[in-house]
Design a protein around this motif. Structure first.
Motif, PDB file in Angstrom:
ATOM      1  N   ASN A   1      -9.697  16.666  -3.042  1.00 35.21           N
ATOM      2  CA  ASN A   1      -8.986  15.459  -2.602  1.00 35.21           C
ATOM      3  C   ASN A   1      -7.532  15.461  -3.048  1.00 35.21           C
ATOM      4  O   ASN A   1      -6.667  14.886  -2.370  1.00 35.21           O
ATOM      5  N   ALA A   2      -7.241  16.101  -4.172  1.00 41.48           N
ATOM      6  CA  ALA A   2      -5.845  16.255  -4.577  1.00 41.48           C
ATOM      7  C   ALA A   2      -5.093  17.066  -3.529  1.00 41.48           C
ATOM      8  O   ALA A   2      -3.967  16.717  -3.134  1.00 41.48           O
ATOM      9  N   GLN A   3      -5.708  18.147  -3.038  1.00 40.14           N
ATOM     10  CA  GLN A   3      -5.065  18.947  -2.002  1.00 40.14           C
ATOM     11  C   GLN A   3      -4.946  18.167  -0.699  1.00 40.14           C
ATOM     12  O   GLN A   3      -3.935  18.280   0.011  1.00 40.14           O
TER      13      GLN A   3
ATOM     14  N   ILE B   1       0.839  -1.198   0.000  1.00 41.10           N
ATOM     15  CA  ILE B   1       0.000   0.000   0.000  1.00 41.10           C
ATOM     16  C   ILE B   1       0.876   1.250   0.000  1.00 41.10           C
ATOM     17  O   ILE B   1       0.621   2.204  -0.736  1.00 41.10           O
ATOM     18  N   ALA B   2       1.931   1.235   0.811  1.00 45.36           N
ATOM     19  CA  ALA B   2       2.823   2.392   0.913  1.00 45.36           C
ATOM     20  C   ALA B   2       3.521   2.700  -0.402  1.00 45.36           C
ATOM     21  O   ALA B   2       3.930   3.847  -0.646  1.00 45.36           O
ATOM     22  N   ALA B   3       3.671   1.697  -1.259  1.00 40.07           N
ATOM     23  CA  ALA B   3       4.347   1.895  -2.545  1.00 40.07           C
ATOM     24  C   ALA B   3       3.405   2.414  -3.629  1.00 40.07           C
ATOM     25  O   ALA B   3       3.842   2.677  -4.751  1.00 40.07           O
ATOM     26  N   THR B   4       2.143   2.588  -3.304  1.00 40.22           N
ATOM     27  CA  THR B   4       1.167   3.059  -4.286  1.00 40.22           C
ATOM     28  C   THR B   4       1.403   4.536  -4.590  1.00 40.22           C
ATOM     29  O   THR B   4       1.421   5.364  -3.676  1.00 40.22           O
ATOM     30  N   PRO B   5       1.585   4.910  -5.853  1.00 46.26           N
ATOM     31  CA  PRO B   5       1.768   6.336  -6.184  1.00 46.26           C
ATOM     32  C   PRO B   5       0.520   7.134  -5.790  1.00 46.26           C
ATOM     33  O   PRO B   5      -0.607   6.644  -5.911  1.00 46.26           O
ATOM     34  N   ASP B   6       0.725   8.363  -5.336  1.00 44.12           N
ATOM     35  CA  ASP B   6      -0.408   9.160  -4.873  1.00 44.12           C
ATOM     36  C   ASP B   6      -1.399   9.468  -5.994  1.00 44.12           C
ATOM     37  O   ASP B   6      -2.596   9.668  -5.731  1.00 44.12           O
TER      38      ASP B   6
ATOM     39  N   PRO C   1      -1.692  14.733  -8.469  1.00 42.73           N
ATOM     40  CA  PRO C   1      -2.270  15.581  -7.407  1.00 42.73           C
ATOM     41  C   PRO C   1      -1.934  17.066  -7.559  1.00 42.73           C
ATOM     42  O   PRO C   1      -2.790  17.918  -7.284  1.00 42.73           O
ATOM     43  N   HIS C   2      -0.717  17.386  -7.966  1.00 43.44           N
ATOM     44  CA  HIS C   2      -0.347  18.793  -8.117  1.00 43.44           C
ATOM     45  C   HIS C   2      -1.181  19.468  -9.211  1.00 43.44           C
ATOM     46  O   HIS C   2      -1.677  20.586  -9.023  1.00 43.44           O
ATOM     47  N   ARG C   3      -1.341  18.792 -10.330  1.00 47.80           N
ATOM     48  CA  ARG C   3      -2.125  19.362 -11.430  1.00 47.80           C
ATOM     49  C   ARG C   3      -3.599  19.493 -11.045  1.00 47.80           C
ATOM     50  O   ARG C   3      -4.245  20.508 -11.334  1.00 47.80           O
TER      51      ARG C   3
END
Length: 231
Positions: free
Chosen positions: A111-113, A36-41, A78-80
Motif C-alpha cells: 500500500n505504500a507503493q 482530505i486533499a491536505a492529509t499527508p500521505d 510511504p518511501h520507507r
C-alpha cells in the motif's frame, strides 16, 4: 424507492427525535475535499493499516498497540515502508510492539507503493482521493480493491469513511433498509447490486442534500428500536 424525507422521519422516530438523530450523524462527520486533499500521505497509509489490522482483531487491541505500529513502521512514511527489506519484514514478525501477521505486514509495503504511484500520477494520494466524485464511490472501491492490498470490501469502505470521504457501508441494518426500500432483494453480492446502491444513494443525495455517509447511517437508524443503527 421511497421518499428520503420519510426515511429520515422514520430514523428520527427510532432514535428519539431529530435532535438525537443529528447528534448521532455528527459522530461520523465527513470532511470537505480540501481537507482530505491536505492529509499527508503517511497519515493515509496509517489509516489504511489501522483498518486492515482491525479486520479480524478487536479494535481495542490495535488501538492499544498503535504507538508501537507507528514506531515499527517509521511513522508510515510511504518511501520507507515501500522500501522495507526482507530482513526488516522478518524482524517485524517477531516484534511484540505490533500484531504479528505476515500478510498484513506485507500489505503495508504494497500500500505504500500504491500511494507513491498515486502521488506520481496525481500529485498526492490525498488529492486523488479528495477529487474522486462521490457519485462514483463504487468505482473508487474497485480501485482500492485492484490496486491496493487487502483494501477490498468492508475494509476499504471503513478506510474511506475514517479518512473523511463520504462512504456508504452495507451493514446488516443498511441492507435491511435497502431491501425495505426496494433497492436490493438480498445482501449485495456483485457489481449489479453495488451499482443499484450507488444509483439509490445518488438519487437520495440529490433529493436531500446529504452525503453518502449520512444517508448510510440514516438508513441504518431507520431499522430496529431506539438505539439501533449507529453505523
Amino acid at each position: 424507492m421511497g421518499d428520503f424525507a420519510k426515511i429520515v422521519a422514520l430514523a428520527a422516530e427510532r432514535r428519539g427525535g431529530m435532535d438525537v438523530l443529528e447528534r448521532a450523524l455528527a459522530e461520523t462527520k465527513s470532511r470537505i475535499p480540501a481537507e482530505i486533499a491536505a492529509t499527508p500521505d503517511d497519515r493515509i497509509l496509517a489509516e489504511m493499516t489501522r483498518r486492515i489490522f482491525n479486520a479480524g482483531f478487536a479494535s481495542k487491541v490495535i488501538a492499544a498497540k498503535w504507538d508501537g505500529f507507528e514506531s515499527a513502521f517509521d511513522g508510515f512514511d510511504p518511501h520507507r515502508c515501500a522500501a522495507l527489506s526482507e530482513e526488516r519484514s522478518d524482524a517485524l514478525l517477531k516484534d511484540s510492539r505490533i500484531v504479528r501477521h505476515g500478510a498484513k505486514i506485507q500489505s503495508v509495503v504494497a500500500n505504500a507503493q500504491f500511494l507513491l504511484d498515486l502521488a506520481a500520477e496525481h500529485g498526492s494520494a490525498a488529492k486523488f482521493l479528495a477529487d474522486w466524485p462521490d457519485a462514483d464511490y463504487v468505482g473508487l472501491l474497485e480501485i482500492l480493491k485492484k490496486r491496493g492490498s487487502r483494501l477490498g470490501g468492508d475494509t476499504g469502505m471503513r478506510f474511506l469513511r475514517a479518512l473523511g470521504k463520504p462512504a456508504f457501508i452495507p451493514t446488516g441494518d443498511v441492507v435491511a433498509a435497502l431491501i425495505r426500500e426496494g433497492v436490493l432483494t438480498k445482501a449485495p453480492g456483485g457489481k449489479g447490486d453495488f451499482k443499484a446502491m450507488q444509483q439509490a444513494f445518488n438519487r437520495w443525495s440529490a433529493e436531500s442534500g446529504r452525503n453518502l455517509t449520512e444517508i448510510s447511517r440514516i438508513l441504518a437508524m431507520s431499522i430496529g428500536d431506539v438505539g439501533h443503527g449507529r453505523r
